[in-house]
Every structure is written in structure tokens, then in C-alpha cells.
Design a protein around this motif. Structure first.
Motif, short mmCIF file in Angstrom:
data_model
loop_
_atom_site.label_atom_id
_atom_site.label_comp_id
_atom_site.label_asym_id
_atom_site.label_seq_id
_atom_site.Cartn_x
_atom_site.Cartn_y
_atom_site.Cartn_z
N ALA A 77 0.82 -1.21 0.00
CA ALA A 77 0.00 0.00 0.00
C ALA A 77 0.86 1.26 0.00
O ALA A 77 0.56 2.23 -0.70
N GLN A 81 1.06 4.21 -2.84
CA GLN A 81 0.87 5.62 -2.48
C GLN A 81 2.03 6.47 -2.98
O GLN A 81 1.83 7.55 -3.54
N VAL A 170 -4.76 -5.83 0.55
CA VAL A 170 -4.81 -4.72 1.51
C VAL A 170 -6.21 -4.50 2.10
O VAL A 170 -6.40 -3.56 2.87
N HIS A 171 -7.16 -5.37 1.80
CA HIS A 171 -8.53 -5.06 2.20
C HIS A 171 -8.74 -5.13 3.71
O HIS A 171 -9.72 -4.60 4.22
N LEU A 211 -5.62 3.76 3.39
CA LEU A 211 -5.21 3.67 1.98
C LEU A 211 -5.24 5.02 1.29
O LEU A 211 -4.41 5.29 0.42
#
Length: 211
Positions: A77, A81, A170-171, A211
Motif C-alpha cells: 500500500a 501511495q 490490503v482489504h 489507503l
């Protein structure tokens, strides 16, 4: 209202009802404040340890780095980013998947960033040992979800399979973060059922914010 370290270190009382609700609310207030800044937290200790060890190899090929990074939700994540930031994407276009992010950032930066995050995680992981069974379950669930999402996307849709894998990976970031915050409250550490309740209620919204 700031929560002092002294308050957290007081002996754990046999709380229930309104007192326990107040403890939960205090934790959520602290989370809201922390989410306004830069947040780094541990997911699963063994994964962070393996990542740190593997990335110390200077001769690691690019394909292997991508594979290693793809199994660690927070590192993945953070790299996504970074790849979408103004410094690495002047036109503002986000990287569509982890492979694209790694290509944009370059191997050296990926290795440095991932290693820094993993080492930071290791420093913070010791206190989460009390929730080791739950972190392992969350980790296994994240990996299975990522694998299933990739297969479903590749087999039944036109969605980029790597993008689907990243989404699955990443959930549950919000759940990992909430566990990290929970260990800082003695009155909640001894109540895993209470923590599970908070995670079920809040982890999705908190994950979106992370996120």
C-alpha cells in the motif's frame, strides 16, 4: 482529549457496561487523531521478518523483489501511495498495480522503502504477540483473498489480475491497524471479544482512510 501514558498503565479494572464502552470510544478517538498523520504499524511479525531478511540481499533480481513485496499488505500500500505522489507521477496518474508502481519507482527505492517499513514494523510488533492467533488468521485471510481475487479477475473479468490481487491483499489493513492500537490499552488487551467487535464495526472505514 489526549490520552496519557499514565492512564494506559494503570491496573486493569473489571469493567463492563458503560465503562467498557468508554474505553472503546477512547480508542476510536485516538485512532481518529493518529489517522490525520503518517501511520506505520505492524501486520504479521513473521512476514515482516522475512521481508527484512530477503531485501538485505543486494543481488536480488527485480522479479523476486516484486514477489516479496506483494505479500506484505502495508508495504504494498505504501509503495502504491508513493508511486502516485507528485514526485513520481507529475501528471497525477496513479499506478494501476504493484508491478507498475515498482517499475515507476525503481528497484533501489522499492528496496529501501520496503526495508524501512519492515524494520519499523519489527520494532512495533513485540506488543502484538498477545493477539498472535488473530494476526495470523487475518494474515492468512488476506493472502487467500488476494489469490482468489487474482484468479477470479483473470478468469471471469477484464480487471487487471495484479490490481485485483493488490485489492485483496490490503482489504484488511484497517483490522491490522486496530489490533496494533488495541495493545496500547491494558483494559482492552484482556478482552479479545471486545476487540473483535470493534474490528467488525470499524475496520472497513479505517482501512479506506489508511489507503
Amino acid at each position: 482529549m489526549e490520552t496519557s501514558q499514565e492512564e494506559h498503565s494503570q491496573p486493569v479494572a473489571n469493567k463492563n457496561g458503560e465503562d467498557l464502552k468508554a474505553d472503546r470510544f477512547r480508542m476510536l478517538e485516538d485512532i481518529a487523531r493518529e489517522l490525520a498523520g503518517e501511520v506505520i504499524f505492524p501486520t504479521y511479525f513473521d512476514a515482516a521478518l522475512r521481508l527484512r531478511k530477503d531485501l538485505q540481499n543486494p543481488d536480488l533480481p527485480t522479479a523476486r523483489i516484486a514477489k516479496i513485496v506483494s505479500i506484505e499488505p502495508l508495504v504494498a500500500a505504501k509503495l502504491m501511495q508513493l508511486a502516485g505522489s507528485a514526485l513520481y507521477s507529475p501528471d497525477g496518474s496513479p499506478a494501476k498495480d504493484l508491478s507498475a508502481a515498482i517499475s515507476r519507482l525503481g528497484v533501489d527505492l522499492v528496496r529501501t522503502t520496503a526495508l524501512a517499513i519492515a524494520m519499523n514494523q519489527l520494532l512495533r510488533s513485540r506488543d502484538m504477540a498477545i493477539f498472535n492467533d488473530l494476526t495470523r488468521a487475518l494474515w492468512d485471510h488476506s493472502i487467500r483473498t488476494a489469490a482468489a481475487a487474482r484468479i477470479l479477475a483473470r478468469t471471469y473479468t477484464r480487471i487487471n489480475p495484479d490490481e485485483a490481487l493488490l485489492a485483496g491483499l490490503v482489504h484488511d489493513l484497517g483490522a491490522f491497524y486496530m489490533l496494533y492500537r488495541a495493545v496500547q490499552y491494558p483494559e482492552l488487551r484482556v478482552r479479545p471479544d471486545s476487540i473483535k467487535y470493534l474490528i467488525i464495526q470499524w475496520h472497513e472505514g479505517i482501512g479506506v482512510t489508511l489507503l
